[in-house]
Design an enzyme around this catalytic site. Sequence first.
Site, PDB file in Angstrom:
ATOM      1  N   HIS A 234       0.112   1.882   9.642  1.00  0.00           N
ATOM      2  CA  HIS A 234       0.303   3.176   8.881  1.00  0.00           C
ATOM      3  C   HIS A 234      -0.199   4.377   9.649  1.00  0.00           C
ATOM      4  O   HIS A 234       0.447   5.122  10.007  1.00  0.00           O
ATOM      5  CB  HIS A 234      -0.353   3.029   7.593  1.00  0.00           C
ATOM      6  CG  HIS A 234       0.100   2.110   6.588  1.00  0.00           C
ATOM      7  ND1 HIS A 234       1.303   2.246   5.862  1.00  0.00           N
ATOM      8  CD2 HIS A 234      -0.599   0.825   6.242  1.00  0.00           C
ATOM      9  CE1 HIS A 234       1.355   0.973   5.258  1.00  0.00           C
ATOM     10  NE2 HIS A 234       0.327   0.434   5.093  1.00  0.00           N
TER      11      HIS A 234
HETATM   12  O1  RIB Z   1      -2.319   3.105   2.623  1.00  0.00           O
HETATM   13  C1  RIB Z   1      -2.614   3.186   3.893  1.00  0.00           C
HETATM   14  C2  RIB Z   1      -3.971   3.965   4.424  1.00  0.00           C
HETATM   15  O2  RIB Z   1      -4.720   3.494   3.563  1.00  0.00           O
HETATM   16  C3  RIB Z   1      -4.137   3.652   5.935  1.00  0.00           C
HETATM   17  O3  RIB Z   1      -4.659   5.016   6.157  1.00  0.00           O
HETATM   18  C4  RIB Z   1      -5.199   2.532   5.725  1.00  0.00           C
HETATM   19  O4  RIB Z   1      -6.152   2.725   6.874  1.00  0.00           O
HETATM   20  C5  RIB Z   1      -5.661   2.828   4.500  1.00  0.00           C
HETATM   21  O5  RIB Z   1      -6.845   4.133   4.664  1.00  0.00           O
END
Ligand code: RIB
Length: 308
Positions: A234
């Site tokens: 992500h």
């Molecule tokens: O939903 C994904 C996010 O939440 C990313 O930033 C992961 O590292 C968590 O922090």
Amino acid sequence: MKPRPIIFDTDPGIDDAAAIVIAVRNKNLDVKLLSTVGANVEVEKTTMNALRLTELLEADIPVAKGCGEPLLKKLEPCPEIHGVTGMDGYDFPPVTRKPLDRHSVEVMREMIMESEEPITLVVIGTHTNIAILFRMYPEVKERIAEIVTMGGGLSGGNTNSTAEFNIYNDPHAAAAVFGSGVPITMLGLNVTNKAVIYREDAEKIDASGKEGHMLYSLFEHYRGGTLDAGLKIHDAVAVAYMLHPEMFTTEMLSVEIATEGVAAGTTVSDFRAVQRGEKTPNVNVCVDVDAEKFRQWFVGEFCGQTER
Ligand code: RIB
Ligand code: CA
């Protein structure tokens, strides 16, 4: 071209680690600070992980510890995704470095106000530190080029059926930041769930050197998808956007954050109200991504096929 000055506000976190490694290695970005927040795991652990990354990268980048808890609600970490340490899977050498002895909000204020050019805030955890920064020191807002944040989404969540983890864990902070008037680009799950890498990609990165091997080792323990079905890095998508915006389709949308009730943490884009002229678009939302170009870029950052 001068590198773009950025500050990470981050909760490493395995996908945060990938984002940070790529950004530090890329000559088009100038990482000024790793500001940590408690989210994936407790802030003591995310701070230690940030130090581990700067040590492994041999990077002269300060780490400053930020908030351990959201503004109002209780933090709900996710060790089941990133491991108990927050970066399970790799045997990091002992850390010789220390974080700065000031809160990251104070450090960010100083850096932003003293910077010769506007700084981009890359927010890849909750928005707690940024909301407090803006409340304590509103004068920083006009000196921020842009907030690029991984969070939210347009079609469903990952923490429940509607809320994404970073927004879910501090909806009040996210509401303050999204409503701050500072230009903000949102990389939500609608694009980060598409921008995945696979085992063959991870194996190329593993063979590329120390940093690639470290990430491959973490990826084997990361539970954000799988290397066979697609691993969801992500936070690296926020770095991809800064370096290659042409991979993305963006649209100015109205985005509000639900802060109470069963849907708390949901990013709501009321496009009908915008059509009726009742609401104004406030966020530059990435609505699509070329997933194959992302995959090629991600591997290329380690295997040298892309300009770094
Ligand atoms: O939903 C994904 C996010 O939440 C990313 O930033 C992961 O590292 C968590 O922090
Ligand atoms: Ca994160």
